[in-house]
Design an enzyme around this catalytic site. Structure first.
Site: not given
Length: 148
Positions: A21, A23-25, A28, A43, A146
């Protein structure tokens, strides 16, 4: 945005299996130790995240992971290692891999199969588990930003 890591590539001593997946940063990845076949979630901080706020991004990423390493709770993913990969310079957090997908995945599966939302008793049980995990994290100064 291109994949940072591709299946089959090595990331340190670990082989990349797949992307789990984004995310914003960062993203993973499912990674595996080729010697033991042990699987982990890694991550990886997007290089762009570092560029936007270079002075703070990696430091915050590493600090949060180090604090998370101190938390031991059955409903929180264990953090094993944090740092920067010497070959790629990518910031990473190495965590426990928990198969089975996310709560979102479980809900979407129910909706696709026309089962509707979770029954009230099951939903309350899920909320209780999540609240307990968030409380354990908060006791160590971790505030998850989050939650969906």
């Amino acid at each position: 945005m291109r994949e940072m890591l591709r299946p089959g590539e090595m990331f340190g001593d670990l082989r990349v299996v797949s992307e789990l997946g984004r995310g914003g940063m960062g993203a993973v990845y499912l990674v595996e130790d080729p010697e033991t076949c042990e699987r982990y979630a890694a991550k990886i901080l997007f290089p762009e995240a570092e560029l936007k706020d270079h002075d703070n991004a990696v430091a915050r990423f590493i600090r949060e992971a180090e604090v998370a390493m101190a938390v031991d709770h059955p409903n929180l993913v264990k953090v094993y290692d944090v740092g920067r990969d010497p070959e790629t310079s990518l910031g990473y957090i190495l965590m426990e891999y928990v198969p089975g997908g996310s709560l979102h995945d479980r809900l979407m599966e129910r909706l696709v199969k026309n089962k509707g939302p979770f029954p009230v008793k099951e939903a309350l049980s899920i909320v209780r588990v999540i609240a307990g995990a968030l409380a354990a994290a908060e006791e160590h100064g971790i505030v998850h930003r989050d939650i969906k």
